[in-house]
Design an enzyme around this catalytic site. Structure first.
Site, PDB file in Angstrom:
ATOM      1  N   SER A   1       0.027   3.487  -5.058  1.00 41.06           N
ATOM      2  CA  SER A   1      -1.294   3.642  -5.681  1.00 41.06           C
ATOM      3  C   SER A   1      -2.240   4.391  -4.762  1.00 41.06           C
ATOM      4  O   SER A   1      -2.154   4.270  -3.535  1.00 41.06           O
ATOM      5  CB  SER A   1      -1.890   2.270  -5.996  1.00 41.06           C
ATOM      6  OG  SER A   1      -3.227   2.383  -6.450  1.00 41.06           O
TER       7      SER A   1
ATOM      8  N   TYR B   1      -4.209  -6.058  -3.833  1.00 39.60           N
ATOM      9  CA  TYR B   1      -3.477  -4.968  -4.474  1.00 39.60           C
ATOM     10  C   TYR B   1      -3.483  -3.737  -3.578  1.00 39.60           C
ATOM     11  O   TYR B   1      -2.437  -3.129  -3.318  1.00 39.60           O
ATOM     12  CB  TYR B   1      -4.102  -4.650  -5.828  1.00 39.60           C
ATOM     13  CG  TYR B   1      -3.487  -3.460  -6.532  1.00 39.60           C
ATOM     14  CD1 TYR B   1      -2.339  -3.607  -7.299  1.00 39.60           C
ATOM     15  CD2 TYR B   1      -4.062  -2.192  -6.440  1.00 39.60           C
ATOM     16  CE1 TYR B   1      -1.766  -2.526  -7.943  1.00 39.60           C
ATOM     17  CE2 TYR B   1      -3.496  -1.100  -7.084  1.00 39.60           C
ATOM     18  CZ  TYR B   1      -2.346  -1.268  -7.835  1.00 39.60           C
ATOM     19  OH  TYR B   1      -1.784  -0.194  -8.471  1.00 39.60           O
TER      20      TYR B   1
END
Length: 252
Positions: free
Chosen positions: A145, A158
């Site tokens: 990501s 995350y």
């Protein structure tokens, strides 16, 4: 050459798009889901070609990881490529989350987003090293990501897990290069999935789209194409790379 490929988290969103893209290129796919067998089965039944399979298990559980790999080897006859796509994204802002919930969010996120992919990578690497034909040509691809670089204030676990996943990918690239195994990752920005639709259709949707100079977010198919290139066509010399796929919304 037809490859046997495991795609985790493939019952929806980016994972389902990756499964379709790879199957469309003539490969056999093991469609993985954490729990939703019916969704995984629907994806598998819609794939072009034949010889595909469905596997179910919690990637955050080391025992389940072994079961997943054993199931794929049994159903597909082996594994040539692992695509670590499964992940979770749960809000836990530090200024409004209890200490207990904070700990739980970090544990679960790291279990699924980092330790699971690491365990699956070990199991697949071991399979490749032990198979009669040898490990050469095996590939380990992870979906990371842009949050690993820009920060995730509402979901810090995350962002941390994806940064660690990128680093793990690069460490594996160095460790496995002598065996002819490629390891690489794709780092998407915001993607138009069912989960993201709530944000995109809400009051903040325009701001999210404006993060990219293209004034939109990625489609799952665009991310799938980048993953498929690394998984099947990219020269081995790109091993260790993290491909940014964020529409120039974050540059480094």
């Amino acid at each position: 050459m037809t490859l046997s490929i495991l795609v985790t988290g493939a019952s929806r969103g980016i994972g389902a798009a990756i499964a379709r893209e790879l199957a469309g290129r003539g490969h056999r796919i093991a469609v993985h889901a954490g729990r939703d067998v019916s969704a995984a089965r629907a994806v598998e039944e819609g794939l072009p070609g034949s010889g595909h399979a469905v596997v179910v298990g919690d990637v955050g559980d080391p025992v389940a990881c072994r079961s997943i790999i054993d199931g794929v080897v049994q159903d597909l006859g082996g594994i040539d490529v692992l695509v670590n796509n499964a992940g979770i994204f749960e809000a836990h802002p530090i200024d409004s989350t209890s200490y207990e919930d904070w700990q739980q969010a970090w544990r679960r996120t790291l279990d699924v987003n980092l330790l699971g992919p690491a365990n699956l990578a070990w199991l697949v690497a071991r399979h490749l090293l032990d198979r009669p034909s040898g490990p050469d040509g095996g590939r380990l691809i992870s979906v990371g990501s842009r949050g690993a670089y820009r920060g995730e204030p509402v979901t810090p676990a995350y962002g941390a897990s994806k940064a660690a996943l990128h680093a793990t990918t690069q460490s594996l690239a160095v460790a496995l290069a002598p065996h002819g195994i490629l390891a690489a990752a794709v780092a998407p920005g915001f993607v138009e999935t069912d989960m993201g639709r709530t944000v995109l259709d809400g009051p903040g949707g325009d701001a999210v789209r404006a993060q990219s100079p293209f004034n939109r977010v990625a489609t799952p198919e665009e991310i799938a194409q980048a993953v498929a290139w690394l998984a099947t066509e990219a020269p081995i010399w790109v091993s260790g790379t993290v491909v940014d796929a964020n529409g120039a919304s974050y540059l480094r």
